[in-house]
Enzyme design. Structure first.
Site, short mmCIF file in Angstrom:
data_model
loop_
_atom_site.label_atom_id
_atom_site.label_comp_id
_atom_site.label_asym_id
_atom_site.label_seq_id
_atom_site.Cartn_x
_atom_site.Cartn_y
_atom_site.Cartn_z
N LEU A 1 -16.94 -15.94 -6.18
CA LEU A 1 -16.45 -14.77 -5.44
C LEU A 1 -15.28 -15.06 -4.50
O LEU A 1 -15.10 -14.35 -3.51
CB LEU A 1 -17.58 -14.08 -4.65
CG LEU A 1 -18.75 -13.51 -5.44
CD1 LEU A 1 -19.70 -12.76 -4.52
CD2 LEU A 1 -18.28 -12.56 -6.54
N GLU B 1 8.33 1.61 15.18
CA GLU B 1 9.42 2.38 15.76
C GLU B 1 10.19 1.55 16.79
O GLU B 1 11.41 1.57 16.85
CB GLU B 1 8.88 3.65 16.45
CG GLU B 1 8.13 4.61 15.53
CD GLU B 1 6.63 4.33 15.48
OE1 GLU B 1 6.23 3.15 15.41
OE2 GLU B 1 5.86 5.29 15.48
C1 AOF Z 1 0.49 0.41 15.08
N1 AOF Z 1 1.73 0.16 14.60
O1 AOF Z 1 3.76 0.78 14.10
C2 AOF Z 1 2.26 2.40 14.88
C3 AOF Z 1 0.93 2.66 15.35
O2 AOF Z 1 -3.27 -0.53 20.29
P1 AOF Z 1 -1.89 -0.09 20.00
O3 AOF Z 1 -1.10 0.22 21.23
O4 AOF Z 1 -1.13 -1.05 19.11
O5 AOF Z 1 -1.98 1.31 19.22
C4 AOF Z 1 -2.47 1.39 17.92
C5 AOF Z 1 -2.41 2.80 17.40
O6 AOF Z 1 -1.10 3.34 17.48
C6 AOF Z 1 -2.76 2.87 15.93
O7 AOF Z 1 -4.14 2.98 15.74
C7 AOF Z 1 -2.05 4.15 15.48
O8 AOF Z 1 -2.87 5.26 15.76
C8 AOF Z 1 -0.80 4.22 16.38
N2 AOF Z 1 0.49 3.90 15.72
N3 AOF Z 1 0.11 1.63 15.41
O9 AOF Z 1 -0.31 -0.48 15.16
C9 AOF Z 1 2.64 1.09 14.50
N4 AOF Z 1 3.18 3.36 14.78
ZN ZN Z 2 3.45 3.63 18.44
#
Ligand code: AOF
Ligand code: ZN
Length: 337
Positions: free
Chosen positions: A208, A57
């Protein structure tokens, strides 16, 4: 607010899904985002480049700039509401003046879920579930890990029409044709680990590894069994790492692999290990290759199972002269334990 143009939104979601696939598999989900203006014209797009990098986003909003004002953000996953390695996407969308958010899959994690509600409370129109089945496919293994703590297991077996995987003396036999072998390399390249039983490791002496396709990293080669891996096998070469798990329990083995960050396992047999994983409810998907030959005497492709395992078929295809059936073990079968 402009009425929703469902065709434009569906097209934007298809593109967001295609973008999501461009991201690497990592400990984070693969996510794509497309921002469209009131006429349905794309003003920004982005995808997630792996754990620790900005979310899809945020990437798309940076491209859209001021054009995000009053626009619709189409995202494959519910925007996060938490501060993890990066800030909450809900806040970024609200601050950019987005007026509508369309997303496909709910965030299955405890910390990030609930973004839809935050957006609604900020007066943003939220539509969920558009393109859900296709979007869920992008992160099928990641989502499974979130739900169960275990890797997603894909069982691949090649058998003859009379359900044999090897001839009577059990040595290496080519069952499927060259095109089906290419499929095997594709499946390996999409997996973090390739797993066989010690019997297969000794009888077939497989390497593998992924060949014929470029991969950033070879999957971990895993052998399960209570014997030593004899010297001289190709699994000892330095083309990839090999792990020997001296344990017979599928769940224990999968837990061990999950601890190493493995999300998707390709189980390549043999029949003893395949049946044990099925019985333990540890197979999520099957890829069955059927070669058009009757072998007569030989090693059967599975041991008698104690219950049926219905499969929801995803695809049936001819691969060279072989037939491939691919499907998910239906949930009712895997939950009966
Ligand atoms: C992502 N990419 O585009 C979206 C995610 O550790 P953070 O801050 O990167 O948060 C990861 C979490 O954020 C991920 O497990 C998911 O639940 C949410 N959305 N994550 O890596 C993205 N939109
Ligand atoms: Zn996010």
């Amino acid at each position: 607010m402009q009425p929703l143009n469902t065709d434009r939104v569906a097209a934007a979601m298809s593109r967001a899904i295609a973008l999501a696939y461009q991201g690497p598999r990592s400990s984070n989900p693969r996510v794509g985002c497309v921002i469209i203006d009131a006429e349905g014209v794309e003003v920004g797009a982005g995808f997630h480049h792996g754990a620790g990098t900005p979310h899809a986003e945020v990437e798309a909003l940076a491209v859209a700039g001021a054009k995000a004002l009053g626009a619709t953000a189409v995202v494959t996953l519910e925007p996060c509401r938490h501060t993890g390695r990066t800030g909450p996407c809900t806040e970024a969308l609200i601050n950019a003046g987005i007026s509508r958010v369309v997303f496909a899959q709910h965030d299955p994690t405890l910390e990030a879920a609930g973004g839809a509600e935050v957006l609604r409370q900020a007066g943003i129109d939220v539509l969920e579930g558009v393109g859900q089945a296709d979007a869920e496919q992008v992160n099928v293994a990641w989502t499974h890990v979130q739900a169960t703590g275990l890797p997603y297991v894909l069982l691949k077996l090649a058998q003859t029409l009379d359900a044999r995987v090897a001839d009577a003396d059990g040595g290496p036999t080519a069952i499927s044709g060259p095109q089906a072998r290419l499929l095997t390399h594709q499946l390996r390249s999409q997996s973090d680990a390739v797993l066989v039983g010690i019997g297969t490791a000794i009888a077939d002496d497989p390497q593998l590894t992924v060949r014929e396709i470029d991969v950033r990293m070879q999957p971990l080669r895993v052998v399960m069994g209570e014997r030593e891996l004899p010297a001289g096998l190709r699994l000892h070469d330095d083309s990839a790492q090999t792990l020997l798990i001296g344990n017979r329990d599928p769940k224990d083995a999968l837990r061990l692999l999950a601890d190493r960050g493995i999300q998707q396992v390709l189980l390549e047999g043999g029949p003893t290990l395949a049946s044990a994983f099925l019985e333990a409810g540890c197979v999520n998907e099957v890829v069955w290759i059927i070669a058009p030959t009757l072998m007569g005497a030989g090693v059967p492709s599975s041991h008698p199972l104690t219950r049926p395992f219905p499969v929801d078929v995803i695809q049936v295809a001819m691969i060279g002269n072989d037939v491939m059936v691919r499907g998910r073990i239906s949930r009712s079968a895997s939950s009966q334990r």
